[in-house]
Design a protein around this motif. Structure first.
Motif, PDB file in Angstrom:
ATOM      1  N   ARG A 207     -25.923  48.458 -86.276  1.00  0.00           N
ATOM      2  CA  ARG A 207     -24.850  49.376 -86.662  1.00  0.00           C
ATOM      3  C   ARG A 207     -24.103  49.818 -85.408  1.00  0.00           C
TER       4      ARG A 207
ATOM      5  N   LYS B 166     -20.669  52.085 -83.499  1.00  0.00           N
ATOM      6  CA  LYS B 166     -19.607  53.088 -83.487  1.00  0.00           C
ATOM      7  C   LYS B 166     -18.569  52.607 -82.498  1.00  0.00           C
ATOM      8  N   GLY B 167     -17.449  52.159 -83.022  1.00  0.00           N
ATOM      9  CA  GLY B 167     -16.493  51.492 -82.165  1.00  0.00           C
ATOM     10  C   GLY B 167     -17.056  50.147 -81.751  1.00  0.00           C
TER      11      GLY B 167
ATOM     12  N   ASP C 154     -24.965  51.833 -82.227  1.00  0.00           N
ATOM     13  CA  ASP C 154     -25.501  53.186 -82.352  1.00  0.00           C
ATOM     14  C   ASP C 154     -26.686  53.252 -83.310  1.00  0.00           C
TER      15      ASP C 154
ATOM     16  N   SER D  89     -31.349  55.426 -85.546  1.00  0.00           N
ATOM     17  CA  SER D  89     -30.292  55.650 -84.567  1.00  0.00           C
ATOM     18  C   SER D  89     -30.744  55.160 -83.205  1.00  0.00           C
TER      19      SER D  89
END
Length: 455
Positions: A253, A255-256, A260, A271
């Motif tokens: 996964r 983020k940008g 993350d 996470s």
């Protein structure tokens, strides 16, 4: 009877390999004089290639010696990278040593094709300056050692190209991981290998939050068995490290452009500030054409570490599948000491010394303050294990047996016992499983038998 048959086949391979090499028309020279006109190529910049180079020069080879390394640095000590996250491991030999021994080292150079029949290889050198063009070349050789090792396996799942996902193989990899490794950060490590566990130990010591994801139910289950694996599972609990066993990665996964977290096949999400993948390796032998390889791509060799079909080609370290004397089976072992010794033996046989590889494999590791040492070659059935000592207190010796024969020994925080076992294995004087199981003091028994070797 089955074990005897396998051992007999290895012995036959030793004799047959020597006979084949002595009678092959493709041998370099049949007499003991190694001519200066010969060219030996060493493909790889690790411990096996360096060991071979040193052995060749010490043993009197005066011909041309060319080493090809894909890395920009001379061979260095990789063992400290995963154990200590050392970003500046020392060189195994100074630059002056290569000059003094007339060893041509082509750094940042990848062998792209090796034509065994033609005894010719092609290579490409990548210059330090990215604006400069690659340099292509070829080399005709008389004999070659394939010791190009392996590279970490990449997981081709959604998100695999996100930033913040690392393997550990080179000094540059270690530098990237260290730059992320600040206290309090969350790291997910994919895999249950020794490198994965060593990274977990190192990063936990640096104050990071660590999660391990592996297909095995227990740590080291595939290599050391369930009993020893369960003991290390408890160590992880004590260290507040979560072990997600029987799990597979579904995707990374992000983020940008940065990772993350990870998502597992059962839907669980963790996470992560960064991820380290330690899920096995791929053998670097695709460039070799015309010899037999096993299912993993390792070059199949005889006890002389020579290809049975091409006497000019030798292989050592991660890149080779060799007949193990302890079990009689073809084996591939990814450990530093094995690579060093195989490089030495291969070099001797490149000079027609006809010395079989009969060494007993050893390796060691430090995990969470516990010193692990291993000697031997464990059987496929890892449930045939007898433990002396305390698994709970992490001070024990595990004996792996096959047909009443001890074929491997693992010690945790018992270095003296390991040393005695190593000496007994080398002398082929290791006690039987029956002898060990009835002994009142197993450590004393082993120490006594080891002392008798020098008496």
């Amino acid at each position: 009877r089955e074990a005897f048959t396998r051992a007999s086949s290895v012995l036959a391979g030793i004799l047959g390999g020597a006979f084949y090499m002595q009678n092959s028309v493709s041998n370099c020279e049949q007499d003991s004089q190694i001519e200066e006109s010969l060219t030996f190529a060493l493909v790889g910049g690790g411990p096996a290639a360096l060991s071979a180079a040193e052995t060749l020069r010490k043993s009197g080879f005066r011909g041309r010696l060319v080493m090809f390394s894909a890395e920009a640095s001379l061979p260095y000590d990789r063992t400290t990278m995963s154990k200590k996250l050392d970003v500046a491991p020392g060189l195994l030999k100074p630059e002056s040593w290569y000059n003094e021994n007339q060893i041509e080292v082509k750094l940042s150079t990848k062998v792209t094709e090796l034509e065994v029949k033609a005894k010719k290889l092609a290579f490409v050198t990548h210059p330090d300056d990215p604006e400069e063009r690659d340099v292509h070349g070829t080399l005709e050789y008389d004999r070659v050692l394939v010791a190009s090792g392996s590279t970490p396996r990449k997981l081709f799942v959604p998100g695999c190209d996100l930033d913040g996902i690392y393997n550990l193989r080179t000094r540059e990899d270690a530098k990237k991981i260290l730059s992320e490794a600040t206290p309090g950060k969350r790291v997910v490590i994919i895999g249950g290998s020794f490198i994965a566990m060593e990274m977990a130990s190192t990063l936990k010591e640096k104050g990071l939050q660590v999660n391990l994801v592996a297909q095995e139910a227990l740590p080291f289950e595939r290599t050391l068995g369930k009993k020893v694996g369960a003991a290390f599972g408890k160590v992880l609990q004590q260290q507040d490290i979560e072990w997600h066993g029987m799990s597979e990665l579904r995707l990374f996964r992000g983020k940008g452009s940065h990772v993350d977290g990870v998502e597992l096949s059962d839907g669980e999400v963790m996470s992560a500030d960064f991820v380290i993948v330690g899920a096995g390796t791929q053998v670097n032998t695709r460039y070799v054409q015309g010899v037999q390889v096993n299912i993993s791509g390792a070059i199949v060799v005889n006890p002389l570490l020579c290809s049975p079909s091409e006497s000019s080609l030798f292989a050592a370290g991660d890149a080779c599948s060799f007949p193990a004397l302890l079990t009689g089976n073809q084996s591939r072992i990814e450990h530093w000491n094995v690579a060093v010794e195989q490089g030495r033996i291969a070099a001797m046989n490149m000079m027609n010394k006809f010395i079989p590889y009969t060494e007993t494999p050893t390796f060691w590791s430090d995990l969470f303050g516990h010193h692990i040492k291993y000697v031997g070659l464990a059987p496929e059935m890892l449930d045939r294990v007898f433990v002396d000592g305390s698994l709970a207190s992490m001070s024990f010796t595990a004996f792996y047996n096959q047909d009443d024969k001890i074929v491997a020994v693992v010690t945790v925080n018992r270095d003296a016992v390991h040393e005695a076992c190593r000496e007994l294995f080398e002398a082929r004087k290791m006690p039987t499983a029956s002898e060990i199981m009835v002994a009142n003091d197993i450590s004393a028994l082993l120490a006594h038998k080891a002392e008798q070797l020098s008496a």
